[in-house]
Design an enzyme around this catalytic site. Structure first.
Site, mmCIF file in Angstrom:
data_model
loop_
_atom_site.group_PDB
_atom_site.id
_atom_site.type_symbol
_atom_site.label_atom_id
_atom_site.label_comp_id
_atom_site.label_asym_id
_atom_site.label_seq_id
_atom_site.Cartn_x
_atom_site.Cartn_y
_atom_site.Cartn_z
ATOM 1 N N ASP A 32 0.857 -1.190 0.000
ATOM 2 C CA ASP A 32 0.000 0.000 0.000
ATOM 3 C C ASP A 32 0.893 1.241 0.000
ATOM 4 O O ASP A 32 1.911 1.302 0.681
ATOM 5 C CB ASP A 32 -0.913 -0.005 1.230
ATOM 6 C CG ASP A 32 -2.062 0.976 1.099
ATOM 7 O OD1 ASP A 32 -3.217 0.533 0.985
ATOM 8 O OD2 ASP A 32 -1.806 2.204 1.107
ATOM 9 N N ASN A 89 -12.885 -3.006 2.666
ATOM 10 C CA ASN A 89 -13.788 -1.862 2.704
ATOM 11 C C ASN A 89 -14.706 -1.936 1.489
ATOM 12 O O ASN A 89 -14.234 -2.102 0.363
ATOM 13 C CB ASN A 89 -12.989 -0.554 2.701
ATOM 14 C CG ASN A 89 -12.140 -0.401 3.957
ATOM 15 O OD1 ASN A 89 -12.530 -0.834 5.027
ATOM 16 N ND2 ASN A 89 -10.975 0.226 3.814
ATOM 17 N N GLY A 95 -15.984 2.843 3.627
ATOM 18 C CA GLY A 95 -14.750 3.604 3.478
ATOM 19 C C GLY A 95 -13.959 3.249 2.239
ATOM 20 O O GLY A 95 -12.767 3.561 2.149
ATOM 21 N N GLN A 96 -14.606 2.602 1.257
ATOM 22 C CA GLN A 96 -13.890 2.226 0.038
ATOM 23 C C GLN A 96 -13.601 3.463 -0.806
ATOM 24 O O GLN A 96 -14.519 4.238 -1.103
ATOM 25 C CB GLN A 96 -14.721 1.225 -0.773
ATOM 26 C CG GLN A 96 -13.986 0.710 -2.005
ATOM 27 C CD GLN A 96 -14.787 -0.341 -2.778
ATOM 28 O OE1 GLN A 96 -15.951 -0.605 -2.472
ATOM 29 N NE2 GLN A 96 -14.153 -0.924 -3.773
ATOM 30 N N HIS A 102 -10.319 -5.003 -3.270
ATOM 31 C CA HIS A 102 -9.003 -5.248 -2.683
ATOM 32 C C HIS A 102 -9.152 -5.684 -1.238
ATOM 33 O O HIS A 102 -10.036 -5.229 -0.524
ATOM 34 C CB HIS A 102 -8.100 -4.009 -2.784
ATOM 35 C CG HIS A 102 -8.730 -2.751 -2.294
ATOM 36 N ND1 HIS A 102 -9.634 -2.031 -3.047
ATOM 37 C CD2 HIS A 102 -8.601 -2.078 -1.134
ATOM 38 C CE1 HIS A 102 -10.030 -0.966 -2.375
ATOM 39 N NE2 HIS A 102 -9.429 -0.970 -1.204
ATOM 40 N N HIS A 104 -7.126 -5.601 2.214
ATOM 41 C CA HIS A 104 -5.972 -5.060 2.954
ATOM 42 C C HIS A 104 -5.428 -6.174 3.845
ATOM 43 O O HIS A 104 -6.186 -6.850 4.542
ATOM 44 C CB HIS A 104 -6.398 -3.915 3.875
ATOM 45 C CG HIS A 104 -6.895 -2.690 3.178
ATOM 46 N ND1 HIS A 104 -6.108 -1.574 2.986
ATOM 47 C CD2 HIS A 104 -8.108 -2.382 2.659
ATOM 48 C CE1 HIS A 104 -6.830 -0.635 2.375
ATOM 49 N NE2 HIS A 104 -8.042 -1.096 2.162
HETATM 50 P P1 5GP Z 1 -9.751 1.686 0.392
HETATM 51 O O1 5GP Z 1 -9.936 2.905 1.239
HETATM 52 O O2 5GP Z 1 -10.414 1.802 -0.958
HETATM 53 O O3 5GP Z 1 -10.133 0.418 1.124
HETATM 54 O O4 5GP Z 1 -8.208 1.540 0.193
HETATM 55 C C1 5GP Z 1 -7.509 2.009 -0.914
HETATM 56 C C2 5GP Z 1 -6.042 1.855 -0.585
HETATM 57 O O5 5GP Z 1 -5.305 1.997 -1.779
HETATM 58 C C3 5GP Z 1 -5.523 2.905 0.393
HETATM 59 O O6 5GP Z 1 -4.966 2.260 1.530
HETATM 60 C C4 5GP Z 1 -4.477 3.658 -0.407
HETATM 61 O O7 5GP Z 1 -3.351 4.029 0.357
HETATM 62 C C5 5GP Z 1 -4.116 2.677 -1.504
HETATM 63 N N1 5GP Z 1 -3.707 3.279 -2.756
HETATM 64 C C6 5GP Z 1 -4.364 4.261 -3.440
HETATM 65 N N2 5GP Z 1 -3.726 4.561 -4.593
HETATM 66 C C7 5GP Z 1 -2.643 3.730 -4.633
HETATM 67 C C8 5GP Z 1 -1.592 3.566 -5.583
HETATM 68 O O8 5GP Z 1 -1.509 4.219 -6.633
HETATM 69 N N3 5GP Z 1 -0.646 2.627 -5.311
HETATM 70 C C9 5GP Z 1 -0.704 1.863 -4.157
HETATM 71 N N4 5GP Z 1 0.269 0.960 -3.971
HETATM 72 N N5 5GP Z 1 -1.682 1.996 -3.252
HETATM 73 C C10 5GP Z 1 -2.627 2.920 -3.476
#
Ligand code: 5GP
Ligand code: ZN
Length: 116
Positions: A32, A89, A95-96, A102, A104
């Site tokens: 991440d 998420n 919180g997505q 994905h 985490h």
């Molecule tokens: P969400 O909030 O959708 O569950 O999580 C999205 C995750 O993607 C976040 O933890 C954020 O830091 C990560 N993320 C967003 N853009 C990028 C990217 O371009 N590269 C990587 N490696 N992680 C990303």
């Protein structure tokens, strides 16, 4: 199929760089960008799927693979023994922020409950 303008599709097909930490038949794992724990990686299907809510019954094998791959990756990274947390998420209240499914994988510190 890759979705135009989906950042995780671009990571999956190599258009955007990421620190890759493993690969299975249908999934990849990468670090991440904004880690919330000493170990924080994302496990995504190579194929675009907007969220868990968008998964069909026919995706059950893929969903199972995401979890078994998460388990294998945690072991390979040496965090399985102390433990880890998997988070998916989903949607606005979940919180997505990136709309490509994905998982985490967070590890390397004691997690707390409830989550924020
Ligand atoms: P969400 O909030 O959708 O569950 O999580 C999205 C995750 O993607 C976040 O933890 C954020 O830091 C990560 N993320 C967003 N853009 C990028 C990217 O371009 N590269 C990587 N490696 N992680 C990303
Ligand atoms: Zn995508």
């Amino acid at each position: 199929m890759a979705e135009t303008n989906c950042i995780f599709c671009k990571i999956a097909n190599g258009e955007i760089p990421a620190k890759r930490l493993g690969e299975s038949a249908q999934a990849i794992a990468f670090a991440d960008l904004n880690p919330q724990a000493p170990t924080h990686l994302l496990i995504i299907p190579k194929q675009h799927l907007a969220s868990l809510a968008h998964a069909a019954d026919a995706d059950s094998a893929l969903l199972g693979e995401l979890l078994t791959f998460a388990k294998t990756t945690a072991a390979a990274l040496g965090v399985a023994e102390r433990g880890y947390r998997l988070v998916i998420n989903t949607g606005h209240d979940g919180g997505q922020t990136v709309h490509h499914l994905h998982v985490h994988l967070l590890a390397g510190r004691q997690m707390s409950w409830p989550p924020g």
